[in-house]
Design an enzyme around this catalytic site. Structure first.
Site, PDB file in Angstrom:
ATOM      1  N   ASN A   1      68.143  13.619  58.053  1.00  0.00           N
ATOM      2  CA  ASN A   1      68.406  14.954  58.568  1.00  0.00           C
ATOM      3  C   ASN A   1      67.986  15.965  57.516  1.00  0.00           C
ATOM      4  O   ASN A   1      68.359  15.838  56.349  1.00  0.00           O
ATOM      5  CB  ASN A   1      69.893  15.163  58.862  1.00  0.00           C
TER       6      ASN A   1
ATOM      7  N   ALA B   1      72.972  19.938  51.967  1.00  0.00           N
ATOM      8  CA  ALA B   1      72.764  18.516  51.719  1.00  0.00           C
ATOM      9  C   ALA B   1      72.231  17.803  52.950  1.00  0.00           C
ATOM     10  O   ALA B   1      72.498  18.183  54.072  1.00  0.00           O
ATOM     11  CB  ALA B   1      74.086  17.891  51.297  1.00  0.00           C
ATOM     12  N   CYS B   2      71.463  16.748  52.704  1.00  0.00           N
ATOM     13  CA  CYS B   2      70.862  15.959  53.777  1.00  0.00           C
ATOM     14  C   CYS B   2      71.403  14.539  53.757  1.00  0.00           C
ATOM     15  O   CYS B   2      72.009  14.108  52.784  1.00  0.00           O
ATOM     16  CB  CYS B   2      69.350  15.937  53.620  1.00  0.00           C
ATOM     17  N   THR B   3      71.167  13.802  54.831  1.00  0.00           N
ATOM     18  CA  THR B   3      71.628  12.420  54.954  1.00  0.00           C
ATOM     19  C   THR B   3      70.446  11.532  55.302  1.00  0.00           C
ATOM     20  O   THR B   3      69.624  11.899  56.145  1.00  0.00           O
ATOM     21  CB  THR B   3      72.705  12.300  56.043  1.00  0.00           C
TER      22      THR B   3
ATOM     23  N   ASN C   1      74.129  13.203  49.567  1.00  0.00           N
ATOM     24  CA  ASN C   1      73.550  13.960  48.462  1.00  0.00           C
ATOM     25  C   ASN C   1      74.248  13.703  47.139  1.00  0.00           C
ATOM     26  O   ASN C   1      74.841  14.603  46.537  1.00  0.00           O
ATOM     27  CB  ASN C   1      73.535  15.453  48.781  1.00  0.00           C
TER      28      ASN C   1
END
Length: 471
Positions: A26, A5-7, A189
């Site tokens: 990110n 997962a990304c932020t 996410n």
């Protein structure tokens, strides 16, 4: 390939100290999975063009004319290009991420499209062909409606006037919301967009038959409103340790007067900061690991607290970027792609102007095995050395980060002053020269930092023995 997962963060122009529109993210995958950084030149073809995915075989025609744009592709295209983020010659910034969470009820109504457009293609087939953030939203939305997608995605768009956030619900459905000029959003996410106003096309865009699809398939749990994330998102136990704490962390930083809990499904999508935000605050958020809370993995909390939540910055981050679009400037000079290779908390954001003609050779290098000539691996090596003796080494790393942040801010100030007297090819060449200088400085200081950490670590091994010399 299984992506982590990304932020993301999006900030409107009246919420920043200098009127910039800021988006950032990110990119997370695996702890050893390099990214490159490239510039694609403008192209005008005379024969039909098409995009073909090396991942799922997705194919689509492309316009004959493509603008110059920057991008951060994978070191290999085996699983797709994943160009992920960049700024084009018109001053449009874009960043695309995949959500690992999908609503089973929705997917049952609109099955996955196995060969549709995926995250790995989105920047490549959209960014070179749009002149505003809104155009980017509409182009990607049309592609999702036409070809479908097998993923739920969150895609960030920005230009010098506004920022937009688009979410796909998998299949052929999508919605996008403009970030208020005085507001911001931090996204993990999970589906983030809330109430949709179908009569407000200045702030909302969406798939043309979205409402009828939801009504026909009885997907809306509310009789009096249309809440996108309640219909297309999830609210399960995994969100409470994987997603909501990252949103909470951003909102506690920027809007501390609003009391909220890290495990809450009521955190708003749009929020308003208690002060004007600077670009380094966006960078600090993307480098966060819950510092100042019991949940910091390298903090003083209990073992249970330190492992309770998934941090924003972590070892699986490939690169972190903050795309800054500044007002009242030539797009080549206005756009800055602040790029931190590897783990944001342990790396440093190097400024690259949108007008650059090329990127340094070190940013073209790096495969799955360590390569001391690769920019990614130079920064990643420091992370590995720091993690081995974190508390002893952190002051040394932090000092170098501070020095570089100051140097890069001074460089931007000086580059702006000179660049505003230039134009065209001369400006592009100058911006490329400055990018090379900044990149070289970052790599030089991090190589020196790695040497320092290795030297200090020689006396920290488990087979060491300290004798009292007075005996």
């Amino acid at each position: 390939m299984n992506y982590s997962a990304c932020t993301s963060i999006l900030i409107g122009p009246r919420a920043t100290v200098d009127g910039s529109v800021i988006i950032g993210r990110n990119e997370d995958a695996k702890a050893a999975w390099p990214k490159h950084f490239v510039v694609h030149p403008a192209k005008t073809a005379t024969t039909p063009q098409q995009f073909v995915s090396t991942d799922n075989g997705f194919t689509m025609p492309l316009p004959l004319t493509a603008a110059k744009y920057t991008a951060t592709p994978e070191w290999t295209d085996k699983y797709g290009l994943f160009e992920e983020d960049g700024i084009n010659a018109y001053g449009v910034a874009m960043s695309a991420t995949e959500s690992t969470y999908s609503n089973e009820r929705v997917l049952g109504a609109d099955p996955l499209v196995k060969d549709g457009i995926g995250e790995e293609a989105m920047v490549t087939v959209v960014l070179p062909y749009v002149k505003t953030a809104r155009e980017g939203v509409l182009r990607l939305g049309q592609l999702v409606e036409t070809y479908g997608t097998s993923e739920s995605n969150g895609i960030l768009f920005a230009d010098q006037q506004e920022a937009w956030y688009l979410e796909t619900g998998a299949g052929h459905y999508w919605v996008a919301q403009r970030i208020p000029a005085n507001g911001y959003a931090v996204v993990a996410n999970q589906m983030a967009i809330q109430a949709i106003d179908f009569h407000d096309d200045a702030n909302f865009l969406y798939a043309r038959d979205l409402q009828s699809f939801v009504a026909t398939n009885h997907l809306n749990p509310h009789s009096d409103r249309f809440i996108w994330r309640d219909i297309f998102g999830t609210q399960d136990q995994s969100d409470l340790y994987y997603n909501t704490p990252r949103v909470w962390d951003g909102q506690r930083r920027f809007t501390p007067q609003v009391a909220q809990e890290p495990q809450s499904f009521k955190l708003p999508f749009i929020q308003y900061a208690d002060h004007l935000l600077a670009v380094d605050e966006a960078q600090a958020y993307l480098g966060s690991h819950f510092e100042g809370t019991p949940y910091d993995p390298v903090g003083s909390g209990s073992a249970a607290e330190k492992t309770a939540f998934r941090p924003i910055s972590l070892a699986k981050t490939q690169e972190s970027h903050v795309l800054q679009l500044r007002p009242d400037m030539d797009p080549a000079l206005a756009g800055i792609q602040w790029l931190a290779m590897g783990v944001a908390a342990q790396s440093v954001y190097v400024p690259f102007y949108a007008g650059i003609d090329s990127t340094p050779e070190a940013y073209h290098l790096g495969a799955e095995t360590y390569d001391d000539q690769s920019a990614y691996w130079v920064y990643k090596l420091v992370s590995v050395l720091l993690d081995a003796h974190y508390h002893e080494a952190w002051p040394t790393v932090s000092a170098v980060q501070k020095d570089l942040r100051i140097a890069f801010k001074q460089s931007v100030k000086q580059t702006d002053a000179t660049g505003q007297r230039l134009s065209g090819i001369e400006l592009n060449h100058y911006l490329t020269q400055q990018a090379n200088v900044n990149a070289a400085l970052g790599i030089k200081r991090y190589r020196e930092l790695a040497a320092t950490l290795i030297t200090k670590a020689t006396d920290m091994g488990p087979l060491n023995y300290h004798q009292d010399l007075n005996l």
